[in-house]
Each structure stands twice: as C-alpha cells, then as structure tokens.
Design a protein around this motif. Structure first.
Motif, PDB file in Angstrom:
ATOM      1  N   GLN A 178       0.823  -1.206   0.000  1.00  0.00           N
ATOM      2  CA  GLN A 178       0.000   0.000   0.000  1.00  0.00           C
ATOM      3  C   GLN A 178       0.864   1.266   0.000  1.00  0.00           C
ATOM      4  O   GLN A 178       0.515   2.266  -0.630  1.00  0.00           O
ATOM      5  CB  GLN A 178      -0.930  -0.017   1.206  1.00  0.00           C
ATOM      6  N   ASP A 214       1.848   1.863  -3.444  1.00  0.00           N
ATOM      7  CA  ASP A 214       0.713   2.409  -4.193  1.00  0.00           C
ATOM      8  C   ASP A 214       0.590   3.917  -3.995  1.00  0.00           C
ATOM      9  O   ASP A 214       0.370   4.675  -4.945  1.00  0.00           O
ATOM     10  CB  ASP A 214      -0.593   1.734  -3.759  1.00  0.00           C
ATOM     11  N   ARG A 219       7.277  -3.651  -6.150  1.00  0.00           N
ATOM     12  CA  ARG A 219       6.251  -4.592  -5.683  1.00  0.00           C
ATOM     13  C   ARG A 219       6.728  -6.043  -5.837  1.00  0.00           C
ATOM     14  O   ARG A 219       6.450  -6.896  -4.987  1.00  0.00           O
ATOM     15  CB  ARG A 219       4.954  -4.392  -6.468  1.00  0.00           C
TER      16      ARG A 219
END
Length: 242
Positions: free
Chosen positions: A109, A112, A234
C-alpha cells in the motif's frame, strides 16, 4: 464491575485526558500565533493556563515531542518544532516491516501511495523543469547505470533520481514525504535481504527511459515508465513474502 474492568476504564480515562490536554496545548500554540522555532510558555505558565498539574503536563509535552510537534531543549526551554517527519518515518517503517511477516499488504500500500503521488505530479514537474535540472536528472541516471554495470545496488542514487525529478515543483512537503517513503523502502530492502529476481541493468534502463520521456516532454510515457518502476518494487516485496 470487576477490578480488571475498573482498571481498564481508569486507564482509558487517563489516556483520554492526556489526549485532551495535548489538544489544548496545540490550540494554545495556534491561538498565540507561534511558529516553528518560537519558545513555548514555561511549565509554570502552562500549568496555570491549562489548569493541570506539572507531572500531567510533562507527560503530554513528552508525547507531543515524540510526534515532532514541540522540541524540548534541556536548560533552554520548550519550542515549537520545525517540520519533522521522523515520527511518521518510524511509524510507517514499523508497519511495513510488520506487514512483511503477513503477506506484505501494508508495504504494498505504501508503494501504491508513492506511485500515485509521482505519476500524478510528473506532468507538472515536466512543465517546470529547466535545462539545468534536466541535466541533473541525467547525471543521476549515469550514476545508476554505472552502479548497475558493476553489479552494485543503487538505492541511494535511485532516491536522488526521484528527488531531482520533482525538484522543479519546489514543494518541500512533497520532498519530505518522498524522503519518508525512501527511508521506509530502504529499511524494507534491508529487511527482505536478497538476492531476488531483479536485473539491475534492466532497472537502470527503466530509469533511462523515464529520463528520456521527461526530456522529450512525453508525459504519458513518463507516467507509464514510473508505473513500471514501482512494479519492480512490488515484485521484490512479493518475492520476500511468498
């Protein structure tokens, strides 16, 4: 009510009172129009103004110091702290490290959020970038390429690349948040160790492509390549939690 429940209620009430006192201290700073670097009233003045005991006041002041709102200089007094993101860095680093033990969701997250910031602002940065700033971005790319050719990681150079990329915005808050994210990611990198399936030269080539998109004023391509960059991050996190 059992003794344990009474203890819990008392503890909750004490915490609520401390939070309320901290809010009162913040309001006092705002009401007196104090700015970073300005001295706070003395402990005696604060206890009188807020109607609390010295020990309770000190506990609240220490809590505000921990989150970077005030600075306590022993022998000199208390001051409104300058911008300080250390508490945010420590908190996010802990949450990210903890998440690595449970599928890495919060670490993902954070990536992100960082991608959303950069992809959303790259066009504005490109509109304002000067030839000198563009040259500085390329200089960092050259450092990244040299490190990759030598088989060496380039986390610090990568962070510098992104700082220089968004320097044209002259946004100190953005720079501070980017530094927070990179400190967190650096700690994640140390936590997960390696090796992982990341080709350093391919990663360096991606930075070259971001630079070239910026240099050619291709906003869509720059945003796309930035997205690919974060996808590599990621992948590292995903491999570490597989």
């Amino acid at each position: 009510m059992t003794a344990s429940k009474m203890t819990s209620v008392a503890r909750f009430s004490a915490q609520a009172r401390l939070r309320a006192l901290q809010a009162d201290i913040l309001e006092l700073i705002l009401d007196r129009d104090l700015v970073p670097g300005d001295p706070l009233p003395t402990e005696s003045e604060l206890t009188a103004a807020l109607g609390v005991g010295r020990n309770t006041l000190r506990e609240s002041l220490k809590a505000l110091q921990a989150v970077g709102v005030i600075e306590i200089r022993h022998g000199f007094g208390m001051f409104v702290a300058a911008s300080n993101f250390e508490a945010l860095t420590d908190g996010l680093t802990f949450r990210a490290r903890l998440s690595l033990r449970h599928h890495g969701e919060e670490a993902m997250q954070l990536v992100d959020v960082r991608q959303a910031l950069e992809s959303g602002l790259i066009g504005a940065a490109m509109d304002r970038i000067t030839p000198e700033q563009l040259a500085a971005v390329e200089e960092t790319v050259l450092r990244i390429e040299a490190a990759a050719a030598a088989g060496e990681p380039f986390i610090e150079a990568d962070a510098e690349f992104h700082r220089r990329l968004f320097e044209p915005l002259n946004n100190e808050l953005l720079v501070s948040l980017m530094d927070v994210f990179w400190k967190v990611y650096r700690r994640i990198h140390l936590e997960v160790g390696g090796p992982y399936d990341v080709d350093l030269e391919d990663f360096a080539t991606l930075h070259r492509e971001i630079y070239e998109a910026v240099a050619s004023a291709d906003k869509a391509r720059a945003a796309e390549r930035l997205g690919w960059h974060f996808e590599e991050i990621r992948n590292v996190i995903a491999q570490s939690t597989a």
